[in-house]
Design an enzyme around this catalytic site. Sequence first.
Site, mmCIF file in Angstrom:
data_model
loop_
_atom_site.group_PDB
_atom_site.id
_atom_site.type_symbol
_atom_site.label_atom_id
_atom_site.label_comp_id
_atom_site.label_asym_id
_atom_site.label_seq_id
_atom_site.Cartn_x
_atom_site.Cartn_y
_atom_site.Cartn_z
ATOM 1 N N HIS A 217 0.835 -1.202 0.000
ATOM 2 C CA HIS A 217 0.000 0.000 0.000
ATOM 3 C C HIS A 217 0.858 1.234 0.000
ATOM 4 C CE1 HIS A 217 -2.150 -3.172 2.123
ATOM 5 N NE2 HIS A 217 -3.160 -2.759 1.414
ATOM 6 N N GLY A 218 2.101 1.081 -0.409
ATOM 7 C CA GLY A 218 2.962 2.233 -0.368
ATOM 8 C C GLY A 218 3.557 2.457 1.010
#
Lengths: 336, 336, 214, 214
Positions: A217-218
């Site tokens: 998710h980064g």
Amino acid sequence: MTRLWNDPQRFVDEMIDGFALANAGYVRKVRGGVTRSTRSPEPGPSLVIGGGSGHYPAFAGLVGPGLAHGAAMGNLFASPSTTQIESVIRASDRGDGVLLSYGNYAGDVLNFTAAQEAVRADGIDCRTVLVTDDIFSAPPDARDTRRGIAGDLTVFKIAGAAAEEGRSLDEVERVARQGNERTRSMGVAFTGCTLPGADEPLFSVPEGRMAVGLGIHGEPGIDETDIPTAEGLAELFVEHLLSPGEIPDGVTIDGARCVPILNGLGSVKSEELFVVYRSLALLLGERGVTLVDPQVGEFCTSFDMAGASLTLLWVDDELEGLWTAAADTPAFRRGS
Amino acid sequence: MTRLWNDPQRFVDEMIDGFALANAGYVRKVRGGVTRSTRSPEPGPSLVIGGGSGHYPAFAGLVGPGLAHGAAMGNLFASPSTTQIESVIRASDRGDGVLLSYGNYAGDVLNFTAAQEAVRADGIDCRTVLVTDDIFSAPPDARDTRRGIAGDLTVFKIAGAAAEEGRSLDEVERVARQGNERTRSMGVAFTGCTLPGADEPLFSVPEGRMAVGLGIHGEPGIDETDIPTAEGLAELFVEHLLSPGEIPDGVTIDGARCVPILNGLGSVKSEELFVVYRSLALLLGERGVTLVDPQVGEFCTSFDMAGASLTLLWVDDELEGLWTAAADTPAFRRGS
Amino acid sequence: MGLGISWVTAWVDDTVTVVSDNRVRLSELDREIGDGDHGENLDRGFTAVKAKFDGLAADTSPGAALKLVATTLISTVGGASGPLLGTAYLKGAQALGDATELDSEQLVAFLTAARDGVVMRGKAEIGDKTMIDAWTPAVDAASAAAAEGKSPSAVLRAAADAAIAGAASTEPLVAHKGRASYLGERAVGHRDPGAESSSLILTAAADAAEATES
Amino acid sequence: MGLGISWVTAWVDDTVTVVSDNRVRLSELDREIGDGDHGENLDRGFTAVKAKFDGLAADTSPGAALKLVATTLISTVGGASGPLLGTAYLKGAQALGDATELDSEQLVAFLTAARDGVVMRGKAEIGDKTMIDAWTPAVDAASAAAAEGKSPSAVLRAAADAAIAGAASTEPLVAHKGRASYLGERAVGHRDPGAESSSLILTAAADAAEATES
Ligand SMILES: Nc1ncnc2c1ncn2[C@@H]1O[C@H](COP(=O)(O)OP(=O)(O)O)[C@@H](O)[C@H]1O
Ligand SMILES: Nc1ncnc2c1ncn2[C@@H]1O[C@H](COP(=O)(O)OP(=O)(O)O)[C@@H](O)[C@H]1O
Ligand SMILES: [Mg+2]
Ligand SMILES: [Mg+2]
Ligand SMILES: [Mg+2]
Ligand SMILES: [Mg+2]
């Protein structure tokens, strides 16, 4: 970078609409996600998976015979809400209980747990097996706090195959847990991804550098190095995933059987993955590992993030049978 | 941008090695490409496809029961050489003739034709059906000079299914030609792609702009516009592909049955494609078209180019049956 | 001089504004140690709350209105913050019963139950670098202020100021809950986005109380 | 004073160098109206030719050596230029038979057969914006020079100069063959990469002849 959308606020809704239209033979849209479009006549436990959107084919692409019965689909990289999950559970239940399986993230745990409580209150036998495959997210002695990445697929596939065989919820839960015990992953990335309508990527990696151990998710990586060669990346994967603390109980590397899943996170293409896979196969072969049914492609993406992960599922006879059983879903198909 | 390689000169060789290792159940490496790893016991014509590498799953990902018998794999975006093609033809021949099918590009035509001549000299009945689906590469009255893009898949699938049914080479050739007659595509792109070891992308599109009608090798587009919304792109596709000159003989839009293939060229992800597909389904439905077995994903890529194409296969009963027949290849699988 | 339904609606309005004004900044904080969506998550949630409140009957009790905030957040937010804040409003609302005017003690009971709801769901302790690091000091400051006989708005202001200090206190910490917990030492030096947003929400509560009282 | 096997090997050596020196520029030209790989395609091919020539017996005939160039290009290049240039060398080599020393007439026969081979395979006419726009003027100039009794190296120089002019002449043209043909008017103003590389190859032939003769 994401370019094709109408209104960022409506992106996920329209994506689900389009997905369901394109896969009407497999799925039916319900509030909060999708369930199988065809209900099998036999009763049995159901597998409900889910998480944030933006990881296609995880999660909705894995709904169909031999795999999941339903998928709760949250906003981009955000857990589905409690209400959404509850709705998908109820739509997927066949009367013999439901196994929830998803990656271990605070938001997902909170929402799935609340949904589980709500349906249990109505007498649905609902259990949970969390996926905790990412070796970079906690040390081996805190394995159950690790987050879930591409190893989702192995746990879902094993549980889905067991449910398809008509096993009981107890059994489905047991093999899913065993699948998670036997699954380890790690990821790297070269660029972040930019969500629809956002001005900036969620994170960025300096040109020529590679983030090691980042989340899907980064979430920032744990380490950063220069971009290695394809062979160098294969060595890095093998070094970490075959380190002693990561070999599951009951497995001896030399002579082990193992399913490798080399997963592209979005913009790393198959051609590059095959070059990496070539080195992986050599390195694992040298260590005496027999590779079973390798998977090279996109299984759990992070929008158009440039990156890759390797998942190893260390099979025993039972898990190998469940892994290789037939499945027919929008994004994962195999004959029996 | 390509990041994972060892030596750019060895990229394609190592990619083929990795591909064949990961898909040993499907393919066997031969000089110049791959053939099926299992020879079916019955005789019959063989389908040999191919072209430059960098378009995975085209072409090697489409080798297996129900689809191609062999794929000649050239260098990145360069036709395989005559010698390579000849070698794949010989390895794939089952004694009842060979159909060559590939996209219409000067280099491919020259090399495949030379290879065809060489094997014919040895008595192999070898024919060719060129794929010419890209409506932006020549006007309708010069349809046979158009180049081939993602429509490759429809022609290959139809020919492969006919060969699998045990039809004669004449028949396989006829349906392949009919498939190409009934297939139209167009593509757009937002960025170019950078080959392994290259300093610059093959072409570039200004930020915020979209190239219209470009080729899958970085050949420049015919037109350039601002990036539209997902719905705007769907309208653009429909406007061009349903323009009167592009409707195949014997098809009336209202009431027609059509297989849509919404193809990502590399960095445009499934989530975005589903949003576009939603609008496509609405627009085509409004025109009275019944959509059959839609495909949304990556079928003919251009490395990590950000772009998409839409292919329409206007089916009749025979083509629909061949399109929906079972196939089992590394990248295209469906039950019967 | 208790706080009634007009305070609740003013609080919601102020929250909608402050969350929307701080959307980018909150996501920025989340980008550093999480997944960069905290501002969007809250903005989506409170925009939905606002839409629900548009049709709210004027004689709704504070507890019923706050329950509506809760269920809306739970059904629209997703992410960790959705069920946590949703549970906070839910448990807080339950503590209010049918009361129409809230005095200082009732506000302390509301805040305490809300915080306890977050702990029940999230199991975080103080110092784990989560929104609890804003909520627990806020509850303590509110009780102290109420014990000193402060007015409802002064109680909320004490809570808000303590939450602001609590949010700042998360900066030097290593995280033990949420996405940031995977980062170990790399989380040090960054403020927890959920603690920050909780301090904004509690400040909005105090602002709304002062505006309502005056 | 004919040209023998030492001319062929010198020609190959010079071609390898000039193709490698112009690799980027040729791909640049191809990027503008094609797919940007022409330099790489030729470089791969001639690098393979060089490797084959390393073990060449000193008594190989020019025809046999040029046939080796042909088969190597055909088996390694791919792309349009592989079979086209490969066929050029193949047909040219066949025209030479077993001759060990090539006079001006034989060189004209070589060039003519080579050009005809490209046309046979590619069906391009002059003005289609392809390598034929370099080859055909080269053949014409070589015949004229031979008819005037010029030496082998002078014949090749005449061919080379005409090929250079021919390559330049492709710039204003719309393309009718190859990838550039899909671009219509957009190809105007760009030089055809295959014509350019053919002019380089023919210039290398003349350079090698002058160096061999002297
Ligand atoms: N177990 C927990 N207990 C309390 N607060 C938590 C917990 N887990 C996460 N949080 C809070 O949630 C915030 C993140 O919310 P948000 O970004 O909306 O969700 P997500 O992490 O799912 O993307 C964190 O900054 C933290 O304050
Ligand atoms: N039919 C043809 N006849 C003659 N030359 C051609 C023909 N088609 C292409 N060419 C030449 O080939 C060149 C391109 O070669 P190259 O880039 O190596 O192959 P590809 O186009 O397959 O990438 C063009 O510049 C043109 O000179
Ligand atoms: Mg999130
Ligand atoms: Mg090429
Ligand atoms: Mg977040
Ligand atoms: Mg080219």
